[in-house]
Design a protein around this motif. Structure first.
Motif, short mmCIF file in Angstrom:
data_model
loop_
_atom_site.label_atom_id
_atom_site.label_comp_id
_atom_site.label_asym_id
_atom_site.label_seq_id
_atom_site.Cartn_x
_atom_site.Cartn_y
_atom_site.Cartn_z
N VAL A 1 48.41 47.80 50.43
CA VAL A 1 48.60 47.95 48.98
C VAL A 1 49.59 46.91 48.48
N THR A 2 50.65 46.68 49.27
CA THR A 2 51.64 45.66 48.90
C THR A 2 51.02 44.27 48.86
N ALA A 3 50.13 44.00 49.82
CA ALA A 3 49.48 42.69 49.86
C ALA A 3 48.62 42.46 48.64
N LYS A 4 47.88 43.49 48.23
CA LYS A 4 47.06 43.35 47.03
C LYS A 4 47.91 43.09 45.80
N THR A 5 49.06 43.78 45.71
CA THR A 5 49.95 43.55 44.57
C THR A 5 50.53 42.15 44.61
N ALA A 6 50.87 41.67 45.81
CA ALA A 6 51.42 40.32 45.94
C ALA A 6 50.39 39.28 45.53
N PHE A 7 49.13 39.48 45.95
CA PHE A 7 48.08 38.53 45.57
C PHE A 7 47.89 38.50 44.06
N LEU A 8 48.14 39.61 43.40
CA LEU A 8 48.01 39.66 41.95
C LEU A 8 49.01 38.72 41.28
N PHE A 9 50.19 38.55 41.90
CA PHE A 9 51.21 37.67 41.34
C PHE A 9 51.01 36.22 41.76
N ILE A 10 50.55 36.01 42.98
CA ILE A 10 50.55 34.66 43.55
C ILE A 10 49.25 33.92 43.28
N LEU A 11 48.12 34.57 43.46
CA LEU A 11 46.82 33.90 43.38
C LEU A 11 46.14 34.13 42.04
N PRO A 12 45.33 33.18 41.57
CA PRO A 12 44.55 33.39 40.34
C PRO A 12 43.55 34.54 40.51
N GLN A 13 43.31 35.24 39.44
CA GLN A 13 42.43 36.41 39.47
C GLN A 13 41.08 36.06 38.83
N TYR A 14 40.19 37.06 38.80
CA TYR A 14 38.87 36.96 38.17
C TYR A 14 37.97 35.92 38.85
N ASN A 15 37.89 36.00 40.17
CA ASN A 15 36.97 35.11 40.90
C ASN A 15 35.55 35.65 40.83
N VAL A 16 34.59 34.72 40.73
CA VAL A 16 33.17 35.05 40.59
C VAL A 16 32.39 34.13 41.52
N SER A 17 31.39 34.70 42.20
CA SER A 17 30.51 33.90 43.06
C SER A 17 29.35 33.37 42.22
N VAL A 18 29.30 32.06 42.06
CA VAL A 18 28.26 31.42 41.25
C VAL A 18 27.22 30.82 42.18
N PRO A 19 25.94 31.21 42.05
CA PRO A 19 24.90 30.64 42.93
C PRO A 19 24.65 29.17 42.62
N THR A 20 24.53 28.38 43.68
CA THR A 20 24.24 26.95 43.54
C THR A 20 23.09 26.59 44.49
N ALA A 21 22.71 25.31 44.46
CA ALA A 21 21.61 24.86 45.32
C ALA A 21 22.00 24.93 46.80
N ASP A 22 23.29 24.74 47.09
CA ASP A 22 23.76 24.77 48.47
C ASP A 22 24.21 26.15 48.92
N GLY A 23 24.16 27.13 48.04
CA GLY A 23 24.61 28.47 48.41
C GLY A 23 25.36 29.11 47.26
N GLU A 24 26.54 29.65 47.56
CA GLU A 24 27.39 30.26 46.54
C GLU A 24 28.71 29.52 46.45
N LEU A 25 29.20 29.43 45.23
CA LEU A 25 30.47 28.75 44.96
C LEU A 25 31.38 29.72 44.23
N VAL A 26 32.61 29.86 44.73
CA VAL A 26 33.58 30.77 44.12
C VAL A 26 34.30 30.04 42.99
N GLN A 27 34.18 30.58 41.79
CA GLN A 27 34.87 30.03 40.63
C GLN A 27 35.61 31.16 39.90
N TYR A 28 36.31 30.78 38.82
CA TYR A 28 37.20 31.73 38.16
C TYR A 28 37.00 31.67 36.65
N HIS A 29 37.34 32.78 35.99
CA HIS A 29 37.46 32.79 34.54
C HIS A 29 38.78 33.47 34.19
#
Length: 339
Positions: free
Chosen positions: A2-30
């Motif tokens: 639970v602490t790790a999830k809270t820490a990631f909320l502060f440190i890493l960008p949120q709202y990641n989305v897997s966008v399908p591409t020709a080579d597979g899936e690409l993780v992007q953000y909004h």
């Protein structure tokens, strides 16, 4: 966990989305409200880095230079901004090159709206917002003079408006190029100020900044005309769709609105150039006044020295402690011996 999830909320960008591409899936953000938590965390990081640069670099240089209070404050401001602008220019240049925004200028408006962002683009924007928000409490921590506060608040507000506007209105690609040009000119300006404070006779870097400033203004104006005048009106989706992040393309399809925006941009750039020209004329006027005063002082000193030489020549010269005239005879009248 639970602490790790809270820490990631502060440190890493949120709202990641897997966008399908020709080579597979690409993780992007909004973006979303959770970005405020991440920005808050990096505000504290920026405050700590600000203190480290101040204590271990700027304060040590200030002790050697023995600057006045006014110059001390300006030196600290320029020193902090040189470190920030240099880091931001290198980082921003890396982002726009790796993402292909420079090699393919059409990517600035193609497939608009650019709702989904690569990781490095979103993280760059979050850090930029955190830095300029951290500058507000730094006005108190650095004990900035009251006369300087309105100018700095105006500068901070303009940067926040530009960065937040580009981030929220999905104009991140255009915003990156504009930030790169702006930061490049600002870096040379504050670097020239630092050199000037260490040696007031050295103003060569101001001339370099003047050239860079004019070039970046021309590129900025050209970029606005290219994107607003020709790029966004050609976007396929011209309907207002806030859910998809399409805020502008339907407006720029109207030629009257498009020309009005370009006119406002041109007027703003013209006002910036007018202030720049006024600053350069004032600097050159001060330079020539200083040079003329030095010449007058040198001429006066030479005249005084020449007058001193003439007085010495008229009053004779000394030889072995005895004053003698020009013909070698003593200026004293000889006493006649009594017979």
């Amino acid at each position: 966990q639970v602490t790790a999830k809270t820490a990631f909320l502060f440190i890493l960008p949120q709202y990641n989305v897997s966008v399908p591409t020709a080579d597979g899936e690409l993780v992007q953000y909004h973006y979303g409200l959770k970005d405020l938590i991440t920005i808050l965390f990096y505000i504290f990081i920026a405050i700590i880095l600000h203190a480290v640069v101040q204590e271990y670099a700027l304060d040590k240089i200030n002790r050697r230079l023995h600057l006045s209070k006014v110059k001390h404050s300006k030196f600290n401001e320029s020193g902090q901004l040189v470190a920030f602008h240099l880091t931001s220019v290198i980082w921003c240049l890396y982002v726009v090159v790796t993402e292909g925004y420079i090699s393919n200028p059409r990517s600035l408006w193609e497939n608009y709206p650019h709702v989904y962002l690569p990781y490095q683009v979103k993280f760059f924007y979050l850090c930029q917002l955190a830095y300029w928000l951290h500058a507000l409490p730094e006005l108190y921590f650095q004990k900035v003079r009251k006369e300087e506060i309105p100018r700095q608040l105006r500068c901070i507000a303009l940067y926040l408006l530009h960065i937040a506007g580009a981030y929220l209105l999905n104009l991140t690609r255009l915003g990156l190029i504009l930030l790169l040009l702006q930061y490049l000119a600002e870096f040379f300006f504050h670097m020239a100020r630092l050199v000037y404070f260490t040696d007031e006779n050295n103003e060569k870097l101001f001339n370099v900044w003047a050239v860079v400033f004019v070039v970046t203004r021309l590129f900025t104006l050209t970029l606005y005309i290219l994107v607003i005048g020709f790029g966004l009106p050609r976007v396929e989706s011209q309907a207002l769709d806030p859910e998809r992040g399409n805020f502008f393309s339907f407006l720029f399809n109207n030629i009257l609105f498009r020309m009005s925006v370009l006119l406002l941009v041109c007027l703003f750039q013209a006002s910036v150039m007018w202030r720049f020209i006024h600053f350069q004329l004032r600097r050159w006027r001060e330079y020539w006044n200083e040079q003329s005063s030095r010449k007058r002082a040198a001429a006066a000193a030479a005249g005084t020295k020449q007058q001193t030489k003439l007085l010495k020549r008229d009053s004779g010269y000394h030889e072995n402690g005895v004053v003698k005239a020009e013909n070698g005879t003593s200026p004293r009248t000889k006493k006649l011996k009594s017979p």
